[in-house]
Structures are given as C-alpha cells and as structure tokens.
Design a protein around this motif. Structure first.
Motif, PDB file in Angstrom:
ATOM      1  N   TYR A  26       0.829  -1.197   0.000  1.00 21.70           N
ATOM      2  CA  TYR A  26       0.000   0.000   0.000  1.00 21.70           C
ATOM      3  C   TYR A  26       0.867   1.252   0.000  1.00 21.70           C
ATOM      4  O   TYR A  26       2.024   1.211   0.375  1.00 21.70           O
ATOM      5  N   ALA A  27       0.265   2.373  -0.391  1.00 21.10           N
ATOM      6  CA  ALA A  27       0.947   3.665  -0.373  1.00 21.10           C
ATOM      7  C   ALA A  27       0.100   4.649   0.418  1.00 21.10           C
ATOM      8  O   ALA A  27      -1.048   4.369   0.748  1.00 21.10           O
ATOM      9  N   ALA A  28       0.676   5.804   0.688  1.00 24.34           N
ATOM     10  CA  ALA A  28       0.003   6.890   1.403  1.00 24.34           C
ATOM     11  C   ALA A  28      -0.449   6.432   2.777  1.00 24.34           C
ATOM     12  O   ALA A  28      -1.587   6.614   3.178  1.00 24.34           O
ATOM     13  N   ASN A  29       0.476   5.810   3.495  1.00 22.33           N
ATOM     14  CA  ASN A  29       0.232   5.356   4.865  1.00 22.33           C
ATOM     15  C   ASN A  29      -0.931   4.368   4.932  1.00 22.33           C
ATOM     16  O   ASN A  29      -1.756   4.409   5.829  1.00 22.33           O
ATOM     17  N   GLY A  30      -1.004   3.487   3.933  1.00 23.35           N
ATOM     18  CA  GLY A  30      -2.035   2.455   3.898  1.00 23.35           C
ATOM     19  C   GLY A  30      -3.322   2.867   3.225  1.00 23.35           C
ATOM     20  O   GLY A  30      -4.284   2.106   3.192  1.00 23.35           O
ATOM     21  N   LEU A  31      -3.372   4.051   2.631  1.00 27.21           N
ATOM     22  CA  LEU A  31      -4.600   4.573   2.027  1.00 27.21           C
ATOM     23  C   LEU A  31      -4.972   3.867   0.729  1.00 27.21           C
ATOM     24  O   LEU A  31      -6.132   3.524   0.512  1.00 27.21           O
ATOM     25  N   VAL A  32      -3.990   3.642  -0.161  1.00 23.65           N
ATOM     26  CA  VAL A  32      -4.288   3.065  -1.472  1.00 23.65           C
ATOM     27  C   VAL A  32      -3.373   1.876  -1.754  1.00 23.65           C
ATOM     28  O   VAL A  32      -2.228   1.837  -1.324  1.00 23.65           O
ATOM     29  N   TRP A  59       4.143  11.065   8.798  1.00 20.93           N
ATOM     30  CA  TRP A  59       4.640   9.904   8.064  1.00 20.93           C
ATOM     31  C   TRP A  59       5.140  10.342   6.689  1.00 20.93           C
ATOM     32  O   TRP A  59       4.811  11.427   6.220  1.00 20.93           O
ATOM     33  N   GLY A  60       5.940   9.497   6.072  1.00 24.53           N
ATOM     34  CA  GLY A  60       6.456   9.776   4.738  1.00 24.53           C
ATOM     35  C   GLY A  60       6.916   8.510   4.062  1.00 24.53           C
ATOM     36  O   GLY A  60       7.393   7.587   4.720  1.00 24.53           O
ATOM     37  N   GLU A  61       6.736   8.456   2.762  1.00 26.30           N
ATOM     38  CA  GLU A  61       7.131   7.295   1.963  1.00 26.30           C
ATOM     39  C   GLU A  61       7.708   7.783   0.641  1.00 26.30           C
ATOM     40  O   GLU A  61       7.326   8.840   0.155  1.00 26.30           O
ATOM     41  N   VAL A  62       8.582   6.999   0.074  1.00 22.73           N
ATOM     42  CA  VAL A  62       9.109   7.289  -1.252  1.00 22.73           C
ATOM     43  C   VAL A  62       8.697   6.145  -2.172  1.00 22.73           C
ATOM     44  O   VAL A  62       9.063   4.995  -1.949  1.00 22.73           O
ATOM     45  N   LEU A  63       7.898   6.479  -3.187  1.00 19.01           N
ATOM     46  CA  LEU A  63       7.525   5.513  -4.214  1.00 19.01           C
ATOM     47  C   LEU A  63       8.474   5.704  -5.384  1.00 19.01           C
ATOM     48  O   LEU A  63       8.900   6.830  -5.652  1.00 19.01           O
ATOM     49  N   TYR A  64       8.795   4.620  -6.078  1.00 14.01           N
ATOM     50  CA  TYR A  64       9.650   4.765  -7.247  1.00 14.01           C
ATOM     51  C   TYR A  64       9.278   3.749  -8.320  1.00 14.01           C
ATOM     52  O   TYR A  64       8.755   2.677  -8.035  1.00 14.01           O
ATOM     53  N   VAL A  65       9.503   4.165  -9.550  1.00  7.74           N
ATOM     54  CA  VAL A  65       9.235   3.345 -10.730  1.00  7.74           C
ATOM     55  C   VAL A  65      10.352   3.593 -11.737  1.00  7.74           C
ATOM     56  O   VAL A  65      11.047   4.608 -11.652  1.00  7.74           O
ATOM     57  N   PRO A  66      10.521   2.700 -12.703  1.00  9.17           N
ATOM     58  CA  PRO A  66      11.494   2.976 -13.769  1.00  9.17           C
ATOM     59  C   PRO A  66      11.086   4.227 -14.540  1.00  9.17           C
ATOM     60  O   PRO A  66       9.901   4.555 -14.628  1.00  9.17           O
ATOM     61  N   ARG A  67      12.058   4.916 -15.079  1.00 10.56           N
ATOM     62  CA  ARG A  67      11.785   6.139 -15.847  1.00 10.56           C
ATOM     63  C   ARG A  67      11.319   5.762 -17.251  1.00 10.56           C
ATOM     64  O   ARG A  67      12.078   5.792 -18.218  1.00 10.56           O
ATOM     65  N   THR A  68      10.062   5.408 -17.337  1.00 14.94           N
ATOM     66  CA  THR A  68       9.416   5.029 -18.589  1.00 14.94           C
ATOM     67  C   THR A  68       8.015   5.632 -18.603  1.00 14.94           C
ATOM     68  O   THR A  68       7.524   6.106 -17.574  1.00 14.94           O
ATOM     69  N   SER A  69       7.356   5.589 -19.735  1.00 10.64           N
ATOM     70  CA  SER A  69       5.988   6.100 -19.792  1.00 10.64           C
ATOM     71  C   SER A  69       5.059   5.240 -18.934  1.00 10.64           C
ATOM     72  O   SER A  69       4.130   5.757 -18.310  1.00 10.64           O
ATOM     73  N   LYS A  70       5.329   3.951 -18.861  1.00  9.37           N
ATOM     74  CA  LYS A  70       4.534   3.069 -18.010  1.00  9.37           C
ATOM     75  C   LYS A  70       4.733   3.427 -16.538  1.00  9.37           C
ATOM     76  O   LYS A  70       3.774   3.441 -15.756  1.00  9.37           O
ATOM     77  N   GLY A  71       5.963   3.739 -16.162  1.00  9.71           N
ATOM     78  CA  GLY A  71       6.237   4.155 -14.787  1.00  9.71           C
ATOM     79  C   GLY A  71       5.520   5.447 -14.451  1.00  9.71           C
ATOM     80  O   GLY A  71       4.906   5.575 -13.391  1.00  9.71           O
ATOM     81  N   ALA A  72       5.564   6.414 -15.356  1.00  5.97           N
ATOM     82  CA  ALA A  72       4.887   7.697 -15.142  1.00  5.97           C
ATOM     83  C   ALA A  72       3.384   7.486 -14.990  1.00  5.97           C
ATOM     84  O   ALA A  72       2.743   8.085 -14.124  1.00  5.97           O
ATOM     85  N   ALA A  73       2.825   6.614 -15.813  1.00  6.66           N
ATOM     86  CA  ALA A  73       1.387   6.331 -15.733  1.00  6.66           C
ATOM     87  C   ALA A  73       1.032   5.698 -14.386  1.00  6.66           C
ATOM     88  O   ALA A  73      -0.029   5.985 -13.823  1.00  6.66           O
ATOM     89  N   SER A  74       1.914   4.869 -13.863  1.00  5.57           N
ATOM     90  CA  SER A  74       1.667   4.240 -12.564  1.00  5.57           C
ATOM     91  C   SER A  74       1.631   5.269 -11.446  1.00  5.57           C
ATOM     92  O   SER A  74       0.793   5.191 -10.541  1.00  5.57           O
TER      93      SER A  74
END
Length: 128
Positions: A26-32, A59-74
C-alpha cells in the motif's frame, strides 16, 4: 559496551520504523493499494534527502518506478487513487525539477512531491 551498542541499534531501528509507517503493498500510509510495478522505500539517498527537506509530517514514503511512460502512468494512477478516496487537490506547483500536489480530506492533509533522475521516477508522499 556491547549492551550500549545493542540498545543504540534498537533505538535507531525504532526511529526508522516510526519515520516510515508503510503497510506492505500500500501507499500513502495504507490509504491506497500500490499499482503493479510501483515500489516503496523508506531508506536510501532519496529517502534521506526527503527527510532533510520535510519536517512536521507524521509519516512519509518514497515511491519509485522505472523512468518510462509506463512508470509515469503508474505514479499518475496513485494520484487518481488518492482523489478517489475523497481527497481534494488544494494546490499544485510545478518547477523545473518537481511537481508538488497537496490534498485535503477533512483535517487530513497529504502532499505528493514527484521528481526523477536518470533511471527512476520518484513520488514522495507525506501526511499529518
């Protein structure tokens, strides 16, 4: 001496875990629920940089994805999921290096800071 080091290590681990209360999957402290391909970290250089810039957050979290259009969409999907939970966008600021969006639902305030480097795209989520 060994006992003192052990107590120090336990204290550090307690502080680190309190600083990033993520719920697995989950992200956003368990929100989504995290979309496939989106990862959360509470360590590393990006997380340390975020912690040095932001204060007063619960609270704080760092989400990360590959630098691709699919990552940006995520990452965009994460924002849509937050608004689907009833959070309204209250401000948006775009700079050369970052997109900052603040959301509010009742008394809860959530901030999203999105940036990227050569290999990855990052979204820092913080809240009170």
């Amino acid at each position: 001496m060994k006992q003192a080091l052990a107590l120090f290590a336990v204290a550090l681990l307690s502080i680190a875990s309190a600083a990033c209360p993520t719920k697995p999957g989950y992200a956003a402290n368990g929100l989504v629920k995290l979309p496939p391909g989106v990862n959360v970290t509470c360590e590393g250089a990006v997380y340390r940089e975020y912690r040095s810039m932001v204060s007063g957050e619960s609270w704080g979290e760092v989400l990360y994805v590959p630098r691709t259009s699919k990552g940006a969409a995520s990452l965009t999907r994460v924002v849509k999921m937050i608004t689907a939970k009833g959070y309204k966008e209250i401000s948006r600021k775009k700079t050369d290096q970052m997109l900052i969006i603040r959301f509010r639902k009742n008394d809860a305030v959530l901030t999203s800071m999105r940036s990227e480097d050569r290999e990855a795209m990052y979204m820092v989520l913080t809240g009170k």
